[in-house]
Scaffold this motif. Sequence first.
Motif, PDB file in Angstrom:
ATOM      1  N   MET A  12     -58.698  10.112 -34.831  1.00 11.41           N
ATOM      2  CA  MET A  12     -59.069   8.491 -34.561  1.00 11.41           C
ATOM      3  C   MET A  12     -58.838   8.040 -33.535  1.00 11.41           C
ATOM      4  O   MET A  12     -60.041   7.853 -32.735  1.00 11.41           O
ATOM      5  CB  MET A  12     -59.357   7.723 -36.385  1.00 11.41           C
ATOM      6  N   ARG A  13     -57.751   7.872 -33.236  1.00 13.35           N
ATOM      7  CA  ARG A  13     -57.226   7.465 -32.056  1.00 13.35           C
ATOM      8  C   ARG A  13     -57.533   8.441 -30.997  1.00 13.35           C
ATOM      9  O   ARG A  13     -57.827   7.980 -29.832  1.00 13.35           O
ATOM     10  CB  ARG A  13     -56.125   7.966 -32.284  1.00 13.35           C
ATOM     11  N   GLU A  14     -57.625   9.734 -31.061  1.00 12.52           N
ATOM     12  CA  GLU A  14     -58.109  10.160 -30.039  1.00 12.52           C
ATOM     13  C   GLU A  14     -60.182  10.842 -29.927  1.00 12.52           C
ATOM     14  O   GLU A  14     -60.185  10.647 -28.817  1.00 12.52           O
ATOM     15  CB  GLU A  14     -57.884  12.178 -30.421  1.00 12.52           C
ATOM     16  N   VAL A  15     -60.368   9.649 -30.943  1.00  7.27           N
ATOM     17  CA  VAL A  15     -61.500  10.621 -31.070  1.00  7.27           C
ATOM     18  C   VAL A  15     -61.682   8.987 -29.594  1.00  7.27           C
ATOM     19  O   VAL A  15     -63.417   8.709 -29.358  1.00  7.27           O
ATOM     20  CB  VAL A  15     -62.743  10.145 -32.511  1.00  7.27           C
ATOM     21  N   ARG A  16     -61.780   7.615 -30.266  1.00  7.18           N
ATOM     22  CA  ARG A  16     -61.357   6.435 -29.765  1.00  7.18           C
ATOM     23  C   ARG A  16     -61.314   6.800 -28.275  1.00  7.18           C
ATOM     24  O   ARG A  16     -61.627   6.214 -27.855  1.00  7.18           O
ATOM     25  CB  ARG A  16     -60.777   5.249 -30.124  1.00  7.18           C
ATOM     26  N   GLU A  21     -62.953   7.225 -22.483  1.00  7.56           N
ATOM     27  CA  GLU A  21     -63.026   8.305 -21.250  1.00  7.56           C
ATOM     28  C   GLU A  21     -64.356   7.961 -20.836  1.00  7.56           C
ATOM     29  O   GLU A  21     -64.499   8.425 -19.341  1.00  7.56           O
ATOM     30  CB  GLU A  21     -62.082   9.154 -21.971  1.00  7.56           C
ATOM     31  N   VAL A  22     -64.606   8.935 -21.590  1.00 11.14           N
ATOM     32  CA  VAL A  22     -66.734   9.299 -21.528  1.00 11.14           C
ATOM     33  C   VAL A  22     -67.636   7.947 -20.816  1.00 11.14           C
ATOM     34  O   VAL A  22     -67.436   8.576 -19.907  1.00 11.14           O
ATOM     35  CB  VAL A  22     -67.134   9.593 -23.193  1.00 11.14           C
ATOM     36  N   GLU A  23     -67.145   7.179 -21.658  1.00  8.70           N
ATOM     37  CA  GLU A  23     -67.722   5.812 -20.223  1.00  8.70           C
ATOM     38  C   GLU A  23     -66.912   5.341 -18.730  1.00  8.70           C
ATOM     39  O   GLU A  23     -67.869   5.355 -17.882  1.00  8.70           O
ATOM     40  CB  GLU A  23     -67.216   4.280 -20.822  1.00  8.70           C
ATOM     41  N   ASP A  24     -65.502   5.915 -19.257  1.00  6.03           N
ATOM     42  CA  ASP A  24     -65.430   5.606 -17.972  1.00  6.03           C
ATOM     43  C   ASP A  24     -66.350   7.074 -16.889  1.00  6.03           C
ATOM     44  O   ASP A  24     -65.893   6.485 -15.338  1.00  6.03           O
ATOM     45  CB  ASP A  24     -63.901   6.076 -17.903  1.00  6.03           C
ATOM     46  N   LEU A  25     -65.687   7.845 -17.229  1.00  4.62           N
ATOM     47  CA  LEU A  25     -66.485   9.302 -16.856  1.00  4.62           C
ATOM     48  C   LEU A  25     -68.069   9.122 -15.728  1.00  4.62           C
ATOM     49  O   LEU A  25     -68.547   9.355 -14.555  1.00  4.62           O
ATOM     50  CB  LEU A  25     -65.958  10.862 -17.574  1.00  4.62           C
ATOM     51  N   TYR A  26     -68.687   8.511 -16.941  1.00  2.80           N
ATOM     52  CA  TYR A  26     -69.630   8.261 -16.842  1.00  2.80           C
ATOM     53  C   TYR A  26     -69.996   7.488 -15.779  1.00  2.80           C
ATOM     54  O   TYR A  26     -70.871   7.364 -14.699  1.00  2.80           O
ATOM     55  CB  TYR A  26     -70.442   8.406 -17.979  1.00  2.80           C
ATOM     56  N   GLU A  27     -69.645   6.540 -15.866  1.00  3.15           N
ATOM     57  CA  GLU A  27     -69.215   5.400 -14.688  1.00  3.15           C
ATOM     58  C   GLU A  27     -68.939   5.366 -12.849  1.00  3.15           C
ATOM     59  O   GLU A  27     -69.376   5.650 -12.075  1.00  3.15           O
ATOM     60  CB  GLU A  27     -68.622   4.362 -15.312  1.00  3.15           C
ATOM     61  N   LYS A  28     -68.119   6.456 -12.988  1.00  2.58           N
ATOM     62  CA  LYS A  28     -67.134   7.086 -12.126  1.00  2.58           C
ATOM     63  C   LYS A  28     -68.236   8.010 -11.132  1.00  2.58           C
ATOM     64  O   LYS A  28     -68.254   8.620 -10.294  1.00  2.58           O
ATOM     65  CB  LYS A  28     -65.346   7.427 -11.711  1.00  2.58           C
ATOM     66  N   GLN A  43     -62.423  17.457 -16.832  1.00  2.00           N
ATOM     67  CA  GLN A  43     -61.780  16.239 -17.877  1.00  2.00           C
ATOM     68  C   GLN A  43     -62.545  16.012 -19.003  1.00  2.00           C
ATOM     69  O   GLN A  43     -61.350  16.369 -19.994  1.00  2.00           O
ATOM     70  CB  GLN A  43     -61.086  14.934 -17.271  1.00  2.00           C
ATOM     71  N   LEU A  44     -63.315  15.869 -19.121  1.00  4.26           N
ATOM     72  CA  LEU A  44     -64.233  15.841 -20.175  1.00  4.26           C
ATOM     73  C   LEU A  44     -64.459  16.010 -21.008  1.00  4.26           C
ATOM     74  O   LEU A  44     -63.914  16.696 -22.518  1.00  4.26           O
ATOM     75  CB  LEU A  44     -65.503  15.091 -19.804  1.00  4.26           C
ATOM     76  N   ARG A  45     -64.139  17.797 -21.028  1.00  3.66           N
ATOM     77  CA  ARG A  45     -64.811  19.151 -21.108  1.00  3.66           C
ATOM     78  C   ARG A  45     -63.697  19.895 -21.748  1.00  3.66           C
ATOM     79  O   ARG A  45     -63.411  19.614 -23.227  1.00  3.66           O
ATOM     80  CB  ARG A  45     -64.926  20.222 -20.373  1.00  3.66           C
ATOM     81  N   LYS A  46     -62.201  19.151 -21.367  1.00  3.47           N
ATOM     82  CA  LYS A  46     -61.051  19.669 -22.119  1.00  3.47           C
ATOM     83  C   LYS A  46     -61.008  18.381 -23.320  1.00  3.47           C
ATOM     84  O   LYS A  46     -60.326  18.596 -24.358  1.00  3.47           O
ATOM     85  CB  LYS A  46     -60.049  18.955 -21.381  1.00  3.47           C
TER      86      LYS A  46
END
Length: 104
Positions: A12-16, A21-28, A43-46
Amino acid sequence: MADFDAQKKDLMREVRSVLDEVEDLYEKAGDNGSDQAKALKDQLRKKLGNTKSKLSELESTIADKARATAERTDELVREQPYYAMGIAAAAGFIAGILLGRCRG
């Protein structure tokens, strides 16, 4: 069981973390050049790959524990069939009483 709970919390910690990070990546990704966007997507794929792997391990652990519990239950019923029938009869009797009270 403690090991299972620890794995569940880690997952659950990893999923959160991945979702954050998905939010940050898409914003960047929208603001930066294509090379940086590719690096962010990698990075997201990994991260997603690691999370899927942990989820798969957890599912395997759950399946193994369920299988072991079913096997042990089967052994107990085979070793002591009258005991198992007595428990089932008692549970049915109690359920019947409770249902009778609800309807009456």
